[in-house]
Motif scaffolding. Sequence first.
Motif, PDB file in Angstrom:
ATOM      1  N   GLU A   1       0.839  -1.094   0.078  1.00 10.51           N
ATOM      2  CA  GLU A   1       0.098  -0.027  -0.252  1.00 10.51           C
ATOM      3  C   GLU A   1       1.012   1.107  -0.150  1.00 10.51           C
ATOM      4  N   PRO A   2       0.826   1.921  -1.038  1.00 10.25           N
ATOM      5  CA  PRO A   2       1.771   2.996  -1.092  1.00 10.25           C
ATOM      6  C   PRO A   2       1.252   4.282  -0.341  1.00 10.25           C
ATOM      7  N   ALA A   3       2.019   5.353  -0.007  1.00  7.52           N
ATOM      8  CA  ALA A   3       1.340   6.584   0.638  1.00  7.52           C
ATOM      9  C   ALA A   3       0.660   7.132  -0.481  1.00  7.52           C
ATOM     10  N   PRO A   4      -0.304   8.078  -0.108  1.00  8.26           N
ATOM     11  CA  PRO A   4      -1.131   8.711  -1.181  1.00  8.26           C
ATOM     12  C   PRO A   4      -0.103   9.600  -1.938  1.00  8.26           C
ATOM     13  N   ALA A   5      -0.428   9.860  -2.963  1.00  7.47           N
ATOM     14  CA  ALA A   5       0.743  11.024  -3.869  1.00  7.47           C
ATOM     15  C   ALA A   5       0.172  12.389  -3.436  1.00  7.47           C
ATOM     16  N   GLU A   6       1.215  13.167  -3.296  1.00  7.31           N
ATOM     17  CA  GLU A   6       0.829  14.687  -2.875  1.00  7.31           C
ATOM     18  C   GLU A   6       1.639  15.404  -3.828  1.00  7.31           C
ATOM     19  N   TYR A   7       1.035  16.493  -4.356  1.00  8.66           N
ATOM     20  CA  TYR A   7       1.746  17.136  -5.389  1.00  8.66           C
ATOM     21  C   TYR A   7       1.535  18.596  -4.941  1.00  8.66           C
ATOM     22  N   HIS A   8       1.224  19.064  -3.986  1.00  3.49           N
ATOM     23  CA  HIS A   8       1.519  20.529  -3.435  1.00  3.49           C
ATOM     24  C   HIS A   8       2.744  21.028  -3.232  1.00  3.49           C
ATOM     25  N   ALA A   9       3.888  20.228  -3.178  1.00  5.88           N
ATOM     26  CA  ALA A   9       5.113  20.923  -2.892  1.00  5.88           C
ATOM     27  C   ALA A   9       6.304  20.129  -4.209  1.00  5.88           C
ATOM     28  N   VAL A  10       5.887  20.223  -5.262  1.00  8.30           N
ATOM     29  CA  VAL A  10       6.788  19.555  -6.115  1.00  8.30           C
ATOM     30  C   VAL A  10       7.900  20.583  -6.594  1.00  8.30           C
ATOM     31  N   PRO A  11       9.178  20.382  -6.157  1.00  5.42           N
ATOM     32  CA  PRO A  11      10.531  20.907  -6.587  1.00  5.42           C
ATOM     33  C   PRO A  11      10.831  20.855  -8.043  1.00  5.42           C
ATOM     34  N   ARG A  12      11.359  22.131  -8.522  1.00  8.59           N
ATOM     35  CA  ARG A  12      11.782  22.234  -9.885  1.00  8.59           C
ATOM     36  C   ARG A  12      12.962  23.065  -9.917  1.00  8.59           C
ATOM     37  N   VAL A  13      14.086  22.525 -10.392  1.00  9.31           N
ATOM     38  CA  VAL A  13      15.303  23.312 -10.661  1.00  9.31           C
ATOM     39  C   VAL A  13      15.905  23.254 -12.028  1.00  9.31           C
ATOM     40  N   THR A  14      16.176  24.662 -12.693  1.00 12.59           N
ATOM     41  CA  THR A  14      16.917  24.770 -13.783  1.00 12.59           C
ATOM     42  C   THR A  14      18.459  24.902 -13.546  1.00 12.59           C
ATOM     43  N   PHE A  15      19.059  24.149 -13.937  1.00 13.31           N
ATOM     44  CA  PHE A  15      20.784  24.167 -13.604  1.00 13.31           C
ATOM     45  C   PHE A  15      21.224  24.763 -14.612  1.00 13.31           C
ATOM     46  N   THR A  16      20.982  26.180 -14.610  1.00  7.96           N
ATOM     47  CA  THR A  16      21.751  27.459 -15.252  1.00  7.96           C
ATOM     48  C   THR A  16      22.675  27.815 -14.503  1.00  7.96           C
ATOM     49  N   ASP A  17      23.096  29.211 -14.778  1.00  6.82           N
ATOM     50  CA  ASP A  17      24.300  29.955 -13.980  1.00  6.82           C
ATOM     51  C   ASP A  17      23.761  31.205 -13.824  1.00  6.82           C
TER      52      ASP A  17
END
Length: 139
Positions: free
Chosen positions: A15-31
């Motif tokens: 039984e997996p934990a329910p998916a939560e999408y309110h805190a999805v991190p995203r990173v752009t590896f630019t300078d």
Amino acid sequence: MYQAGIVTDHILGREPAPAEYHAVPRVTFTDPEIGAVGLTEEQAEQRGIRTVSSLSLASSSTRGWIHKAGNDGFVKLVADADRGTLVGATSAGPYGGEVLSILTLAVHERTPLARLRSMIYAYPTFHRGIEDALAQLKV
């Protein structure tokens, strides 16, 4: 990786934990690196959340004297004014993706702003920009 863990649990009959999408991190590896989590002000307001935001410039970071050139950046926080929690954040600058980790945790766990303000932030680090941005929030 997150969704793969959920699928793996299903396949293996766990039984997996329910998916939560309110805190999805995203990173752009630019300078400089740019990281964000959660909602922007506009997205939050579209969902009926009364927001307050703040911006701390990385040049105010106590780490600037180490990095010299290329230290420019910012930490922006978006808070739910009624609940006193972060709903979104952006970190841009040296190690912007790494600074994002504490902000992701705060958004994911709905940590009260008062608790975030009472923490001790390592000195001298770029994370001090979070402390500066929290001090500027009018909540």
